[in-house]
Each structure stands twice: as C-alpha cells, then as structure tokens.
Motif scaffolding. Structure first.
Motif, PDB file in Angstrom:
ATOM      1  N   MET A  30       0.786  -1.313   0.033  1.00  0.00           N
ATOM      2  CA  MET A  30      -0.026  -0.096   0.077  1.00  0.00           C
ATOM      3  C   MET A  30       0.836   1.279   0.020  1.00  0.00           C
ATOM      4  SD  MET A  30      -2.781   1.130   2.684  1.00  0.00           S
ATOM      5  CE  MET A  30      -4.004   2.726   2.495  1.00  0.00           C
ATOM      6  N   ALA A  31       0.759   2.176  -0.984  1.00  0.00           N
ATOM      7  CA  ALA A  31       1.404   3.241  -1.091  1.00  0.00           C
ATOM      8  C   ALA A  31       0.783   4.371   0.089  1.00  0.00           C
ATOM      9  CB  ALA A  31       1.112   3.911  -2.509  1.00  0.00           C
ATOM     10  N   ARG A  32       1.555   5.457   0.330  1.00  0.00           N
ATOM     11  CA  ARG A  32       1.261   6.736   1.023  1.00  0.00           C
ATOM     12  C   ARG A  32       0.295   7.061   0.283  1.00  0.00           C
ATOM     13  NH1 ARG A  32       6.320   9.939   2.377  1.00  0.00           N
ATOM     14  NH2 ARG A  32       7.130   9.119   0.482  1.00  0.00           N
TER      15      ARG A  32
ATOM     16  N   ARG B 209       1.141  16.439  -8.506  1.00  0.00           N
ATOM     17  CA  ARG B 209       1.400  14.793  -8.393  1.00  0.00           C
ATOM     18  C   ARG B 209       0.088  14.089  -8.837  1.00  0.00           C
ATOM     19  NH1 ARG B 209       4.617  11.993  -5.191  1.00  0.00           N
ATOM     20  NH2 ARG B 209       3.612  10.282  -6.293  1.00  0.00           N
TER      21      ARG B 209
ATOM     22  N   VAL C 247      -2.678   9.866 -11.658  1.00  0.00           N
ATOM     23  CA  VAL C 247      -1.590   9.966 -10.517  1.00  0.00           C
ATOM     24  C   VAL C 247       0.148   9.824 -11.199  1.00  0.00           C
ATOM     25  CG1 VAL C 247      -0.495   9.211  -8.274  1.00  0.00           C
ATOM     26  CG2 VAL C 247      -2.913   9.015  -8.709  1.00  0.00           C
TER      27      VAL C 247
ATOM     28  N   ALA D 161       4.085   9.649 -11.736  1.00  0.00           N
ATOM     29  CA  ALA D 161       4.728   8.921 -11.282  1.00  0.00           C
ATOM     30  C   ALA D 161       5.934   9.558 -10.233  1.00  0.00           C
ATOM     31  CB  ALA D 161       5.864   8.163 -12.049  1.00  0.00           C
TER      32      ALA D 161
ATOM     33  N   ASN E 280       2.091   6.905   6.689  1.00  0.00           N
ATOM     34  CA  ASN E 280       0.637   6.674   6.342  1.00  0.00           C
ATOM     35  C   ASN E 280      -0.366   6.760   7.485  1.00  0.00           C
ATOM     36  OD1 ASN E 280      -0.962   6.710   4.148  1.00  0.00           O
ATOM     37  ND2 ASN E 280      -0.486   4.493   3.627  1.00  0.00           N
TER      38      ASN E 280
ATOM     39  N   ASP F  91      -4.845   5.001  -1.362  1.00  0.00           N
ATOM     40  CA  ASP F  91      -3.886   4.200  -1.945  1.00  0.00           C
ATOM     41  C   ASP F  91      -3.597   4.317  -3.556  1.00  0.00           C
ATOM     42  OD1 ASP F  91      -2.233   2.251  -2.500  1.00  0.00           O
ATOM     43  OD2 ASP F  91      -3.206   0.582  -1.938  1.00  0.00           O
ATOM     44  N   PRO F  92      -2.672   5.288  -3.923  1.00  0.00           N
ATOM     45  CA  PRO F  92      -2.372   5.585  -5.241  1.00  0.00           C
ATOM     46  C   PRO F  92      -2.041   4.390  -6.136  1.00  0.00           C
ATOM     47  CG  PRO F  92      -1.406   7.159  -3.752  1.00  0.00           C
ATOM     48  CD  PRO F  92      -1.777   6.220  -2.910  1.00  0.00           C
ATOM     49  N   ASP F  93      -1.686   3.359  -5.388  1.00  0.00           N
ATOM     50  CA  ASP F  93      -1.172   2.161  -6.373  1.00  0.00           C
ATOM     51  C   ASP F  93      -2.449   1.090  -6.438  1.00  0.00           C
ATOM     52  OD1 ASP F  93       1.208   2.825  -6.078  1.00  0.00           O
ATOM     53  OD2 ASP F  93       2.084   1.588  -4.799  1.00  0.00           O
ATOM     54  N   ASP F  94      -3.624   1.456  -5.931  1.00  0.00           N
ATOM     55  CA  ASP F  94      -4.899   0.694  -5.926  1.00  0.00           C
ATOM     56  C   ASP F  94      -5.592   1.249  -7.130  1.00  0.00           C
ATOM     57  OD1 ASP F  94      -6.696  -1.365  -5.500  1.00  0.00           O
ATOM     58  OD2 ASP F  94      -7.813   0.060  -4.049  1.00  0.00           O
ATOM     59  N   THR F  95      -5.189   1.116  -8.204  1.00  0.00           N
ATOM     60  CA  THR F  95      -5.910   1.904  -9.502  1.00  0.00           C
ATOM     61  C   THR F  95      -7.100   1.176  -9.766  1.00  0.00           C
ATOM     62  OG1 THR F  95      -4.421   0.522 -10.999  1.00  0.00           O
ATOM     63  CG2 THR F  95      -3.595   2.511 -10.309  1.00  0.00           C
TER      64      THR F  95
END
Length: 265
Positions: free
Chosen positions: A1-3, A63, A117, A119, A157, A224-228
């Motif tokens: 999980m990303a910040r 960002r 988002v 990179a 986080n 969670d920016p990674d949870d696209t």
C-alpha cells in the motif's frame, strides 16, 4: 500500500486560468463551479470537440489531476499533455489511458471520475486534456469538476483507526401498516483517517491545509494511489467535515485526524 495523497487548493479555479479548445455547448468555465452538477458539455462526443486546454498563468507542479462527475463510458480513453510554451512544444504526455478503476456499478448516477496519478511531480503552465469516447450514447461528453491541486503526501501513512462509509440521504415514510416508502437520494461517502505521529516538519503544511480548506474548499483524498483498480470507489471530491486539530507531542512531533465528506451536487 502506497502512502496516501491529499489534494487541496484547486489552481484550476483561479481567476487567471484560461480555457480553450474543443467545442463546448456548456462552457468550460463550468469546471470551476464548486457544484459538480453544473457541468461542461461538449457539442459532440468526438475527440476533437471534447478536448480542452488550460493555461494556468504560471508554471505549477502536480502529483495528481482529476476530472470528476463525468458521463464517460467504460470504453473511454483519455490523454494528458503538458507543454513548455503556448501548446507548441510538448514536454510529455500520459499516453492514451483507460479510466482507472471504472466503477462496475453506479446506481446513484454519480458518474466515473478520472484520477490520474503521476509517477513524480510534473510541472507546466500549459495543459491539454483529450477524451476519446466517440461511442458515448449521450452524443456528448460531460465533466463536472477539473481538479489541479496541491498534493500533500505524509511522511507516514494513516493509522489503522481509519474508516470509510456513506451517510444516507434517503428519507423513509411508513404507512399506517408499517410499510416503508422511500425516496432514494444519493448518499454522501466519507473517509475518516488519523495520524498518531507525524514529524514536526509536516506541521506548517498541515496548518496550511486547514487554513486554505476551511469547511468550504474542496479536496480529494487518494487513500492508496497504487490501488488503481478501485480508485472510483476509494476516491471522491470532498470537503472537510470539521477543521482538524493538531496535537503537539514530545520531541516536536504531532498527531492529527481528518474527516472528509463527499460533495454530492
């Protein structure tokens, strides 16, 4: 999980912003209205008509960007391009992308949002947004809000005492026999999150967020920016339910909690 990312201070709402490009039956300046129900609408669904450009007046760094409350279909594609000059020399572009996390269900007709988002921080004065949704059955493209905001990414986080949900807005009346009758209305989603410890270097930014946002200025929280695959379920246009209080801790650290409530209409 990303910040997580907290987006605030929408530069696209500034008086000096200039919109151009495409063909819009309802004007692009509607993107600056805090009511997402007051939409910009292209004349047709063609890519040439539904593109638009944004001159921010000065170079700004982002960002993440968002186009919210759209009528885009599941097959829609978008592309963002940024320029070093007046739309002549591109610095870079996103390539053609599908709407990330397109909602599988939308019973309350909120509409899909694009949460893009980057990179890394991406800076430019001149921006172009293109939408390829020619098969849209409505015959046009609608967008409620353009969000080009400052981004806070915390040093750590949020904690496990976070919660997400929705505040119901559907009234119920009972008949004499106890049968319930409903007038369904859109619920307001919420996301509550807190940080038990943040370094003292974060305190000026936290105070700035509180000062700028108050209770009326809109934000977007990306947990969670990674949870696209779930961005349309976890992210939404919001305001703060109350002004967050800072607790100053030993060694100069701080704790704080936020309550974000969805903007409905």
């Amino acid at each position: 999980m990303a910040r997580m990312m907290l987006l605030y201070n929408n530069h696209a709402d500034s008086d000096g912003v200039a919109f151009s490009g495409g063909s819009w039956a309802l004007p692009l300046t509607n993107l600056q209205d805090p009511r997402p129900s007051k939409k910009a609408r292209s004349s047709t669904a063609s890519t040439v008509d539904s593109m638009f450009r944004v001159d921010l007046g000065s170079v700004m760094s982002f960002r993440a960007l968002a186009l919210t409350h759209t009528n885009l279909t599941a097959g829609a594609l978008y592309r963002v391009t940024w320029y070093s000059d007046d739309y002549l020399t591109p610095i870079g572009n996103s390539g053609w992308l599908a709407v990330p996390g397109y909602p599988a269900d939308d019973p309350d007709d909120i509409g899909a949002s694009i949460f893009h988002v980057f990179a890394a921080s991406t800076a430019a004065r001149y921006w172009q947004f293109e939408i390829n949704d020619g098969g849209n059955g409505a015959g046009f493209v609608e967008i409620g809000r353009l969000c080009m905001m400052d981004t806070w990414v915390p040093a750590y986080n949020f904690g496990t005492d976070n919660s997400e949900g929705a505040v119901p807005n559907t009234p119920r009346q009972n008949s004499l026999g106890g049968v319930g009758y409903f007038n369904r209305r859109k619920p307001a989603r919420f996301f509550n999150f807190a940080f038990s410890t943040l370094p003292d270097a974060e305190i000026p930014t936290l105070r700035r967020i509180r000062k700028i946002c108050n209770l009326d200025r809109q934000i977007i929280v990306i947990p969670d920016p990674d949870d696209t695959a779930n961005l349309n379920d976890t992210c939404f246009l919001a305001t703060l339910k109350e002004l967050p209080s800072l607790a100053l801790l030993l060694m100069g650290d701080a704790s704080i909690g936020f309550q974000a409530t969805e903007v409905i209409g």
